[in-house]
Design a protein around this motif. Structure first.
Motif, PDB file in Angstrom:
ATOM      1  N   VAL A   6      19.188  61.267  43.091  1.00  0.00           N
ATOM      2  CA  VAL A   6      19.155  60.870  41.688  1.00  0.00           C
ATOM      3  C   VAL A   6      20.443  61.240  40.965  1.00  0.00           C
ATOM      4  O   VAL A   6      20.512  61.184  39.753  1.00  0.00           O
ATOM      5  N   SER A   7      21.473  61.617  41.701  1.00  0.00           N
ATOM      6  CA  SER A   7      22.760  61.864  41.063  1.00  0.00           C
ATOM      7  C   SER A   7      23.290  60.563  40.496  1.00  0.00           C
ATOM      8  O   SER A   7      23.202  59.515  41.114  1.00  0.00           O
ATOM      9  N   SER A   8      23.847  60.613  39.313  1.00  0.00           N
ATOM     10  CA  SER A   8      24.373  59.399  38.702  1.00  0.00           C
ATOM     11  C   SER A   8      25.769  59.124  39.218  1.00  0.00           C
ATOM     12  O   SER A   8      26.467  60.025  39.684  1.00  0.00           O
ATOM     13  N   PRO A   9      26.239  57.860  39.155  1.00  0.00           N
ATOM     14  CA  PRO A   9      27.556  57.527  39.660  1.00  0.00           C
ATOM     15  C   PRO A   9      28.646  58.311  38.944  1.00  0.00           C
ATOM     16  O   PRO A   9      28.547  58.614  37.762  1.00  0.00           O
ATOM     17  N   ASP A  10      29.703  58.614  39.680  1.00  0.00           N
ATOM     18  CA  ASP A  10      30.834  59.343  39.125  1.00  0.00           C
ATOM     19  C   ASP A  10      31.843  58.352  38.577  1.00  0.00           C
ATOM     20  O   ASP A  10      32.489  57.645  39.335  1.00  0.00           O
ATOM     21  N   GLN A  11      31.973  58.272  37.262  1.00  0.00           N
ATOM     22  CA  GLN A  11      32.939  57.373  36.649  1.00  0.00           C
ATOM     23  C   GLN A  11      34.042  58.167  35.955  1.00  0.00           C
ATOM     24  O   GLN A  11      34.668  57.708  35.000  1.00  0.00           O
ATOM     25  N   SER A  12      34.293  59.389  36.463  1.00  0.00           N
ATOM     26  CA  SER A  12      35.312  60.233  35.855  1.00  0.00           C
ATOM     27  C   SER A  12      36.715  59.697  36.037  1.00  0.00           C
ATOM     28  O   SER A  12      37.649  60.145  35.397  1.00  0.00           O
ATOM     29  N   SER A  13      36.886  58.703  36.936  1.00  0.00           N
ATOM     30  CA  SER A  13      38.211  58.146  37.172  1.00  0.00           C
ATOM     31  C   SER A  13      38.536  57.011  36.230  1.00  0.00           C
ATOM     32  O   SER A  13      39.517  56.304  36.413  1.00  0.00           O
ATOM     33  N   ALA A  14      37.721  56.772  35.200  1.00  0.00           N
ATOM     34  CA  ALA A  14      38.000  55.719  34.236  1.00  0.00           C
ATOM     35  C   ALA A  14      39.340  55.988  33.560  1.00  0.00           C
ATOM     36  O   ALA A  14      39.765  57.128  33.415  1.00  0.00           O
ATOM     37  N   PRO A  15      40.036  54.921  33.148  1.00  0.00           N
ATOM     38  CA  PRO A  15      41.363  55.095  32.574  1.00  0.00           C
ATOM     39  C   PRO A  15      41.339  55.925  31.311  1.00  0.00           C
ATOM     40  O   PRO A  15      40.474  55.767  30.462  1.00  0.00           O
ATOM     41  N   SER A  16      42.298  56.841  31.173  1.00  0.00           N
ATOM     42  CA  SER A  16      42.381  57.668  29.980  1.00  0.00           C
ATOM     43  C   SER A  16      43.028  56.913  28.836  1.00  0.00           C
ATOM     44  O   SER A  16      42.796  57.213  27.671  1.00  0.00           O
ATOM     45  N   SER A  17      43.894  55.954  29.130  1.00  0.00           N
ATOM     46  CA  SER A  17      44.496  55.111  28.108  1.00  0.00           C
ATOM     47  C   SER A  17      44.325  53.669  28.532  1.00  0.00           C
ATOM     48  O   SER A  17      44.513  53.328  29.694  1.00  0.00           O
ATOM     49  N   VAL A  18      43.972  52.813  27.578  1.00  0.00           N
ATOM     50  CA  VAL A  18      43.629  51.437  27.884  1.00  0.00           C
ATOM     51  C   VAL A  18      44.740  50.501  27.406  1.00  0.00           C
ATOM     52  O   VAL A  18      45.236  50.635  26.286  1.00  0.00           O
ATOM     53  N   ARG A  19      45.128  49.565  28.265  1.00  0.00           N
ATOM     54  CA  ARG A  19      46.131  48.564  27.933  1.00  0.00           C
ATOM     55  C   ARG A  19      45.403  47.267  27.581  1.00  0.00           C
ATOM     56  O   ARG A  19      44.945  46.560  28.478  1.00  0.00           O
ATOM     57  N   PRO A  20      45.265  46.919  26.290  1.00  0.00           N
ATOM     58  CA  PRO A  20      44.524  45.702  25.945  1.00  0.00           C
ATOM     59  C   PRO A  20      45.210  44.452  26.506  1.00  0.00           C
ATOM     60  O   PRO A  20      46.430  44.303  26.414  1.00  0.00           O
ATOM     61  N   SER A  21      44.429  43.565  27.080  1.00  0.00           N
ATOM     62  CA  SER A  21      44.974  42.338  27.632  1.00  0.00           C
ATOM     63  C   SER A  21      45.335  41.361  26.514  1.00  0.00           C
ATOM     64  O   SER A  21      44.597  41.236  25.532  1.00  0.00           O
ATOM     65  N   PRO A  22      46.433  40.620  26.683  1.00  0.00           N
ATOM     66  CA  PRO A  22      46.737  39.575  25.694  1.00  0.00           C
ATOM     67  C   PRO A  22      45.680  38.478  25.666  1.00  0.00           C
ATOM     68  O   PRO A  22      45.569  37.755  24.671  1.00  0.00           O
ATOM     69  N   LEU A  23      44.867  38.379  26.723  1.00  0.00           N
ATOM     70  CA  LEU A  23      43.834  37.348  26.752  1.00  0.00           C
ATOM     71  C   LEU A  23      42.651  37.698  25.853  1.00  0.00           C
ATOM     72  O   LEU A  23      41.763  36.865  25.641  1.00  0.00           O
ATOM     73  N   LEU A  24      42.641  38.898  25.282  1.00  0.00           N
ATOM     74  CA  LEU A  24      41.628  39.226  24.281  1.00  0.00           C
ATOM     75  C   LEU A  24      41.850  38.442  22.991  1.00  0.00           C
ATOM     76  O   LEU A  24      40.991  38.438  22.107  1.00  0.00           O
ATOM     77  N   SER A  25      42.999  37.781  22.887  1.00  0.00           N
ATOM     78  CA  SER A  25      43.262  36.942  21.711  1.00  0.00           C
ATOM     79  C   SER A  25      42.727  35.527  21.878  1.00  0.00           C
ATOM     80  O   SER A  25      42.795  34.727  20.933  1.00  0.00           O
ATOM     81  N   LEU A  26      42.173  35.191  23.056  1.00  0.00           N
ATOM     82  CA  LEU A  26      41.608  33.853  23.255  1.00  0.00           C
ATOM     83  C   LEU A  26      40.363  33.687  22.387  1.00  0.00           C
ATOM     84  O   LEU A  26      39.671  34.658  22.068  1.00  0.00           O
TER      85      LEU A  26
END
Length: 334
Positions: A6-26
């Motif tokens: 019942v251990s939950s998944p380890d997502q500690s490797s998620a990015p500490s800083s996020v680079r927004p994609s230019p495609l978010l402007s679509l």
């Protein structure tokens, strides 16, 4: 090997800083949440986006994923000695999936790779490229290899077209039965979005991944997951090759046939509006037997999920995932 079912998944490797994609402007783009920050969750109609991808149309922005490039004449034999897959003699343009394991055989990285004849290109989970490159750099010794984290310069885009690019001079492309993953110069990402129709977001992409029973590091894995538990023994491990880190565990479990957990596909009760959360408990008769790893709403199957559960859980048992009744479909045999 003792593990907690019942251990939950380890997502500690998620990015500490996020680079927004230019495609978010679509038009219609809605930003995704962890672990897929930086790209679109959807563009206004995720079920329609799924259907288009299933029909072989559109594209998915995967520019939040890390990109690693390994060059040098010794690259394939060197990676062959470090990872789970048979890479010596890998042909240019041939797609492969290889894993980096811990010394105890637990999954650390999945490299979705292709060699272009001069270098091996691989995309990995968001935020994990620096750790992978640091490990590989420590293992270079005197071999003729160079390892680079090129995430700042290259971005991954998925097209549901299982064919090589017509232009041989185009960007490196990893082609599988599901489609092709392009390693585009990041500077070209906005132009690609402007020139191509029918963008699809991560909700659509993830729903199709879950329906295809494909595991993902950080979702279907925690710090104790071994390859047999999630079904990667058939697609990401070559059993007839020399020693690599973690091989002893792979061989022992392969010979004894006793992985402690197994990945299962769940069809959830469609009368419930609730979508189980990643890490939520999976129960049998009120007893915890595992946890939800990924969940989505599929355009044909309804609410679906993947879960890691105790290996000896009866395959015909009706489970409850985050309180929602769920029937099983076997992914990894009990």
């Amino acid at each position: 090997m003792a593990t907690s079912p019942v251990s939950s998944p380890d997502q500690s490797s998620a990015p500490s800083s996020v680079r927004p994609s230019p495609l978010l402007s679509l038009p219609g783009a809605v930003a995704a949440e962890a672990p897929d920050e930086g790209v679109a969750a959807h563009y206004g109609d995720p079920l329609r986006e799924q259907r288009r991808l299933a029909e072989g149309r559109g594209f998915v922005d995967l520019s939040h994923r890390g990109v690693v490039r390994v060059s040098g004449p010794d690259r394939l034999s060197w990676l062959h000695s470090l990872t789970t897959q048979y890479l010596t003699g890998l042909k240019p343009g041939e797609a492969t999936l290889t894993l980096v394991l811990s010394p105890h055989g637990h999954i650390e990285h999945a490299m979705y790779a292709v060699d272009d004849g001069e270098a091996l290109w691989a995309h990995v989970e968001p935020g994990t490229a620096p750790a992978l490159v640091a490990f590989l750099d420590r293992m270079r010794f005197l071999l003729r290899v160079e390892v680079e984290d090129v995430t700042d310069a290259y971005a991954v885009v998925f097209e549901p077209v299982p064919e090589p690019l017509a232009d041989a001079a185009g960007p490196p492309a990893r082609v599988t039965a599901d489609g092709r993953e392009l390693f585009l110069p990041r500077a070209d990402l906005a132009a690609f979005g402007a020139e191509h129709a029918d963008p699809a977001g991560m909700w659509a992409y993830e729903a199709l991944r879950i329906a295809a029973h494909r595991p993902r590091v950080g979702n279907e894995t925690d710090h104790r997951t071994i390859v047999h538990e999630v079904g990667w023994i058939d697609t990401a491990v070559h059993l007839d090759k020399g020693c690599y880190r973690g091989q002893e565990t792979v061989a022992r479990v392969q010979n004894l046939g006793r992985p402690p957990r197994r990945l299962v596909f769940l069809h959830l009760d469609g009368t419930e509006e609730k979508l189980p959360a990643t890490g939520a408990p999976v129960e049998l008769d009120g007893r915890p037997v595992g946890f939800v790893t990924s969940a989505a709403r599929h355009h044909e199957l309804g609410t679906i999920a993947l879960a890691l559960i105790k290996r000896n859980t009866a395959v015909d048992a009706v489970l409850r995932a985050d309180g929602v009744p769920a029937s099983q479909e076997v992914v990894v045999p009990a």
